[in-house]
Design an enzyme around this catalytic site. Structure first.
Site, mmCIF file in Angstrom:
data_model
loop_
_atom_site.group_PDB
_atom_site.id
_atom_site.type_symbol
_atom_site.label_atom_id
_atom_site.label_comp_id
_atom_site.label_asym_id
_atom_site.label_seq_id
_atom_site.Cartn_x
_atom_site.Cartn_y
_atom_site.Cartn_z
ATOM 1 N N ASP A 1 0.859 -1.179 0.000
ATOM 2 C CA ASP A 1 0.000 0.000 0.000
ATOM 3 C C ASP A 1 0.899 1.233 0.000
ATOM 4 O O ASP A 1 0.874 2.052 0.918
ATOM 5 C CB ASP A 1 -0.915 -0.026 1.218
ATOM 6 C CG ASP A 1 -1.889 1.144 1.241
ATOM 7 O OD1 ASP A 1 -2.144 1.716 0.161
ATOM 8 O OD2 ASP A 1 -2.371 1.497 2.330
ATOM 9 N N ILE A 2 1.714 1.340 -1.033
ATOM 10 C CA ILE A 2 2.631 2.465 -1.167
ATOM 11 C C ILE A 2 1.970 3.507 -2.070
ATOM 12 O O ILE A 2 1.686 3.248 -3.237
ATOM 13 C CB ILE A 2 3.977 2.004 -1.745
ATOM 14 C CG1 ILE A 2 4.654 1.032 -0.753
ATOM 15 C CG2 ILE A 2 4.896 3.187 -2.025
ATOM 16 C CD1 ILE A 2 5.958 0.454 -1.245
ATOM 17 N N GLU A 3 1.723 4.676 -1.495
ATOM 18 C CA GLU A 3 0.978 5.719 -2.192
ATOM 19 C C GLU A 3 1.787 7.011 -2.283
ATOM 20 O O GLU A 3 2.718 7.242 -1.515
ATOM 21 C CB GLU A 3 -0.343 5.983 -1.465
ATOM 22 C CG GLU A 3 -1.225 4.748 -1.280
ATOM 23 C CD GLU A 3 -2.481 5.042 -0.487
ATOM 24 O OE1 GLU A 3 -3.079 6.110 -0.693
ATOM 25 O OE2 GLU A 3 -2.861 4.199 0.352
ATOM 26 N N ASN A 4 1.396 7.848 -3.247
ATOM 27 C CA ASN A 4 1.935 9.198 -3.389
ATOM 28 C C ASN A 4 3.391 9.218 -3.857
ATOM 29 O O ASN A 4 4.118 10.166 -3.575
ATOM 30 C CB ASN A 4 1.796 9.975 -2.069
ATOM 31 C CG ASN A 4 1.950 11.477 -2.260
ATOM 32 O OD1 ASN A 4 1.584 12.024 -3.303
ATOM 33 N ND2 ASN A 4 2.504 12.148 -1.259
#
Length: 543
Positions: free
Chosen positions: A143-146
């Site tokens: 869940d790696i975001e941005n």
């Protein structure tokens, strides 16, 4: 193959013994959308509340969830793995309940940390593998975001390395930003849906945060058009069985204080605020979302959200309720997606689990939402054995009939084609809804009439008849003889014709009595009871 043959023999023995209403459907049955006993895949995140409460949080969902994803893994500033406290007892309890524990790896929306993790991917993959193996976990969700779109290929490579490192039995999944407009820039474009779906178990499409923290304009967290367009884009890039629909259990609130605009609030808290401040709710048809409004006066009792005190003023809250969640869950069946993922446990209202599994599997039975046999009915419906008389009704308390039995036997065995010969009954004309199924079942030697020319399609099965005939069909015998037949049931004398069968069925955990100590042997067998019996008999059928 052996189990399938044994099941066929079981059905034939039921028919030969006269136990014809044991497997039922109903007139004018609606076709099932599910195709397995397990139904659609459902997972949920564990993020809110103390880890000590995780077991109770999961237990509130009953049998709905296949996987739980706790917040165990984060990323250090140097891109290495940070492992939070992992409770072995929780993992053990989830495995005992038949649920997998797949923690999610989060960069907490920190761009620099996320990009550092991707750059450090080889070392990170080794650290993740070690942590999963050491703690008997069942995989990982990223869940790696941005992170910048320029990291698109590197991020895909990280997922590929994880898939190659972890055993195939372990899940490797990816949470991806919703992309309803097909954006090719910004951090949303960092996810190569097509490539990621080819190397992972599934993509969890985060079809929420249409409105966001700091958003100046009140609006839905996930309007139905936004969600549906997000699905439609995903399907241009990945197969449906690799797409899990993200469902939100929270809303966002606004007031005149700009600092609070768009802040998150759980569905549970929304209900409490509405009750405390006598708020009102309207349902926005265009977005298929509920909108709440309430006013906090200076003299009112204080409230807070996430330890932030709510100032006096007028509030608008866009959130999710039963009506809006059901509309989103219907999209799983409409597009035949793999299933759902929800953010997050302990934010939903308690009634959510009364319908969630039914709707996600495509069975919109309003009369099953609070019924004791819901899980058993859902399993039977997913097998296509027991359906409903209408798309919104299962009729769990209706008695079983012989015509229903003939139809379900034909379905279970997959019998097709035109029935030939003169296997007709005077009380089953060609206009009867089950005429074809009854003829096929009779022609196949599975079912007989009560006489040479009568079938009695509407005749019911009693509880004692079911016990006697099913105990014979399963070759169950009493080890203690008829003296134990009453088994504590005050209305089943030890010398009665059905006592021993009821005793052996009870001792094998296949039938129950009632709270008043009776068995009610002459009562009809209901559709809900039959679903439960099928679930209980399943282990005996696979031995």
């Amino acid at each position: 193959m052996h189990n399938k043959r044994r099941w066929r023999d079981f059905v034939v023995s039921l028919a030969a013994a006269g136990l014809l209403t044991i497997l039922t459907c109903s007139p004018n049955d609606v076709q099932a959308q599910g195709n397995s006993a397990q139904g659609k895949y459902n997972m949920s995140y564990l993020y809110i509340g103390s880890p000590d409460s995780y077991i109770s949080q999961v237990d509130k969902s009953g049998q709905t969830l296949d996987v739980v994803s706790p917040s165990y893994f984060h990323i250090n500033t140097d891109g290495s793995l940070q492992v939070d406290t992992i409770q072995t007892a929780f993992i053990t309890e989830m495995h005992r309940r038949g649920k997998k524990v797949v923690p999610f790896l989060s960069n907490d929306f920190d761009k620099a940390i996320g990009e550092k993790a991707v750059d450090n991917r080889e070392a990170l993959v080794n650290q993740i593998n070690q942590a999963i193996q050491a703690n008997q976990l069942d995989g990982i969700q990223l869940d790696i975001e941005n992170v910048d779109a320029s990291y698109r290929d590197k991020f895909t490579d990280l997922v590929k390395m994880l898939r190659e490192k972890l055993p195939s039995r372990m899940e490797v999944s990816v949470a991806v930003a919703a992309n309803p407009t097909g954006m090719t820039k910004s951090w949303i474009a960092a996810y190569d849906y097509k490539a990621l779906s080819a190397i992972s178990d599934y993509l969890m499409v985060m079809a929420y945060d249409e409105s966001y923290p700091g958003d100046p304009t009140p609006g839905p967290v996930a309007s139905l058009p936004f969600v549906e367009k997000s699905i439609q884009y995903a399907l241009t890039q990945a197969p449906a069985d690799k797409i899990v629909l993200g469902i939100s259990f929270y809303g966002r609130y606004w007031n005149q204080n700009a600092a609070a605009n768009g802040s998150a609030v759980s569905a549970q808290t929304v209900m409490k605020l509405l009750d405390t401040y006598r708020g009102t709710v309207r349902y926005d048809a265009a977005s298929q979302s509920p909108v709440a409004t309430f006013t906090i006066r200076p003299s009112d009792a204080e409230s807070s959200i996430n330890n932030n005190k709510l100032d006096a003023g007028d509030y608008t809250v866009w959130f999710e309720n039963e009506q809006s969640l059901k509309e989103k869950l219907k999209l799983v069946g409409k597009y035949n997606l793999k299933g759902t993922g929800s953010w997050s446990l302990n934010q939903e209202t308690p009634d959510t689990w009364e319908y969630y599994g039914l709707w996600s599997d495509g069975f919109y039975f309003a009369d099953m939402q609070k019924h004791w046999a819901q899980a058993d009915v859902l399993a039977a419906a997913n097998r296509g054995w027991m359906l409903g008389p209408a798309s919104d009704r299962f009729a769990p308390d209706a008695a079983l009939t012989r015509a229903e039995a003939a139809t379900i036997i034909v379905r279970v065995l997959g019998l097709t084609g035109e029935a030939a010969g003169s296997t007709s009954f005077s009380d089953v004309p060609a206009t009867h809804w089950a005429w074809q199924a009854i003829r096929l079942a009779k022609q196949s030697g599975l079912i007989q009439g009560i006489s040479s020319d009568r079938f009695a399609p509407d005749q019911i099965m009693t509880r004692e008849q079911m016990s006697v005939l099913l105990s014979r069909a399963l070759h169950l015998t009493s080890q203690t003889g008829g003296s134990a037949a009453a088994k504590g049931f005050s209305d089943v004398p030890a010398g009665s014709w059905s006592a021993e069968a009821i005793a052996v069925m009870s001792s094998n955990g296949l039938v129950d009595g009632f709270a008043d100590g009776t068995f009610r042997p002459r009562a009809s067998l209901t559709r809900g009871e039959m679903a439960a019996l099928l679930s209980r008999a399943q282990p005996l059928l696979t031995k």
